[in-house]
Write an enzyme that holds these catalytic residues in place. Structure first.
Site, PDB file in Angstrom:
ATOM      1  N   ASN A 210     -21.012 -66.364  29.649  1.00 30.01           N
ATOM      2  CA  ASN A 210     -19.911 -65.402  29.512  1.00 30.01           C
ATOM      3  C   ASN A 210     -18.810 -65.766  30.505  1.00 30.01           C
ATOM      4  OD1 ASN A 210     -20.389 -63.870  32.103  1.00 30.01           O
ATOM      5  ND2 ASN A 210     -22.361 -63.569  31.103  1.00 30.01           N
ATOM      6  N   PRO A 305     -35.117 -59.814  30.815  1.00 31.04           N
ATOM      7  CA  PRO A 305     -35.495 -58.684  31.671  1.00 31.04           C
ATOM      8  C   PRO A 305     -34.248 -58.053  32.278  1.00 31.04           C
ATOM      9  CG  PRO A 305     -36.006 -60.787  32.728  1.00 31.04           C
ATOM     10  CD  PRO A 305     -35.559 -61.107  31.333  1.00 31.04           C
ATOM     11  N   ILE A 307     -32.755 -56.947  35.390  1.00 28.54           N
ATOM     12  CA  ILE A 307     -33.053 -57.216  36.801  1.00 28.54           C
ATOM     13  C   ILE A 307     -32.801 -55.963  37.649  1.00 28.54           C
ATOM     14  CG2 ILE A 307     -32.461 -58.684  38.781  1.00 28.54           C
ATOM     15  CD1 ILE A 307     -31.602 -60.828  36.687  1.00 28.54           C
ATOM     16  N   PHE A 323     -23.148 -52.628  38.569  1.00 30.27           N
ATOM     17  CA  PHE A 323     -21.764 -52.768  38.095  1.00 30.27           C
ATOM     18  C   PHE A 323     -21.789 -52.621  36.586  1.00 30.27           C
ATOM     19  CE2 PHE A 323     -18.352 -54.281  40.934  1.00 30.27           C
ATOM     20  CZ  PHE A 323     -19.011 -54.096  42.139  1.00 30.27           C
ATOM     21  N   LYS A 341     -30.803 -46.682  34.333  1.00 34.71           N
ATOM     22  CA  LYS A 341     -31.359 -47.695  35.258  1.00 34.71           C
ATOM     23  C   LYS A 341     -31.830 -47.068  36.566  1.00 34.71           C
ATOM     24  CE  LYS A 341     -28.568 -51.345  33.220  1.00 34.71           C
ATOM     25  NZ  LYS A 341     -28.529 -52.792  33.150  1.00 34.71           N
TER      26      LYS A 341
END
Ligand code: CTP
Length: 401
Positions: A210, A305, A307, A323, A341
């Site tokens: 990206n 996964p 992280i 972020f 998260k």
């Protein structure tokens, strides 16, 4: 980055070819509002003129002990008295020897001895001169005396040789001066940061990646170091130079990044996930370059996964910061991500706006609500974020105690 406005810095320049880099250093400091007073040795004037440095610093340059501009003829006392810092760049082998032995036979060496403020020196010399036992003895002595030695770096030298002895670049010396003035909000803390993109291989030559440049993560690494933290930077492929004081782990894929983060997460006090981690990888990478056919081709992607979610879910997690890169409904999406998260702080930015740019406009979402920071260069945003993170981190520690 610290706020350098109103700081008074004496910049000493001694006689080496790296003196040309001092001009750029002066420019960087002056742009930040630093009051720069330049003092040159006679030998330095053979490499760069006082007129150049006077134009850049906006102040007369001192080159002589016996300068009639100082009414009592005590320039060495006058100049060092009001200073916040003395930096000598470049510092020759001869000048280091003088400093280590307390010699004071010109204005610069005399004002270094008469100082009450910290002294930073950036050595610059041929690699054999740097390796010489006498130089190494002098450097060790200066370190014992509390003088901060910046560098030197390794690389091509003006004499045509290659090795250790090059002066650090102006930007690096500027960063060190900045770091010196920054409040030590994270002293003794270990900050683990992921930065940059990941690269998910398809075959031996191709992959999925990206547009993340890594600038925000690297700026945070710099700001955390400036705040006194020990920093481990786990970086995907970028073209950026990492701060010399950071421990850098270079990785390519999300799986590699995950493995390295797992290794360091338990020892970290703070984890900041800035990396634009690819959400998917190719299930089966080819060990050969895939050949072209005239048929359609399908790549099967499997999830990577998460992280950040992994680290936040550890039994005793570090203070986690995420972020969120969103393309719409910034606050709603970022807050949902924060809850999903389970991280105490999510930094939201518009992906199309932030990725690759030098500036960033971020919104902070935490238990206290939503807090917007004004658009600013990523280095400035990083400094503000580190101050905010340090405040939340301290608050959390107090609550636990
Ligand atoms: N992140 C991570 N591991 C992943 C994906 C994301 O650690 N596999 C982290 C990022 O470093 C960032 C945060 O999670 O701190 C949010 O990343 P973002 O790309 O905005 O969100 P995603 O979880 O990937 O969700 P989506 O792509 O659907 O927006």
């Amino acid at each position: 980055m610290a706020d350098l406005r109103q700081k008074r810095v004496v910049l000493g320049i001694t006689g080496g070819i790296a003196a040309y880099k001092a001009a750029e250093l002066v420019r960087l400091l002056v742009m930040d509002g630093v009051d720069v007073q330049i003092v040159m040795t006679q030998a330095a004037c053979g490499f760069i003129t006082p007129a150049t440095l006077q134009a850049l610093s906006g102040k007369p340059v001192f080159t002589d002990m016996w300068d009639a501009r100082v009414p009592d003829n005590m320039a060495h006392i006058e100049l060092s008295r009001g200073s916040d810092l003395i930096a000598v760049a470049p510092a020759t082998a001869d000048f280091l020897a003088k400093l280590a032995n307390g010699l004071a036979d010109d204005l610069l060496s005399t004002l270094c001895i008469a100082r009450e403020c910290p002294l930073l020196v950036a050595p610059a010399m041929n690699r054999q001169m740097w390796d010489n036992k006498a130089t190494q003895r002098n450097v060790a002595q200066l370190e014992r005396d509390g003088v901060v030695i910046l560098g030197p770096a390794s690389g091509d030298q003006a004499c045509g040789e290659t090795g250790l002895g090059r002066m650090l670049e102006a930007q690096q010396i500027y960063d060190e001066i900045n770091s010196h003035f920054a409040p030590k909000l994270l002293a003794g803390r270990h900050v683990l940061i992921t930065a940059g993109p990941t690269f998910e291989p398809i075959d031996t030559v191709r992959g999925i990646t990206n547009r993340s440049s890594g600038k925000m993560g690297y700026a945070l690494a710099r700001a955390a170091l400036d705040a006194g933290a020990k920093v481990t930077l786990v970086s995907g492929p970028t073209s950026l130079d990492a701060p010399a004081a950071a421990r850098v782990e270079r990785v390519e894929s999300a799986s590699d990044m995950f493995d390295v983060v797992k290794k360091h997460a338990k020892a970290a006090d703070i984890f900041i996930g800035v990396a634009a981690v690819a959400d998917y990888r190719v299930e089966k990478t080819s060990t050969h370059k895939i050949k072209k056919t005239d048929k359609n081709m399908t790549l099967k992607l499997v999830p990577n996964p998460d992280i950040l979610a992994y680290v936040a879910g550890l039994p005793r997690p570090p203070f986690c910061v995420g972020f969120a890169a969103e393309s719409r409904q910034l606050h709603e999406n970022a807050d949902a991500k924060r809850r999903r998260k389970k991280v105490p702080l999510m930094v939201a930015n518009l992906a199309q706006d932030a990725i690759g740019a030098d500036d960033n406009e971020v919104t902070l979402l935490d238990d206290n609500g939503i807090h917007k920071l004004a658009r600013a260069p990523k280095t400035v945003v990083a400094r503000q974020l580190v101050a905010y993170i340090a405040k939340l981190f301290q608050g959390r520690k107090k609550k636990k105690a």
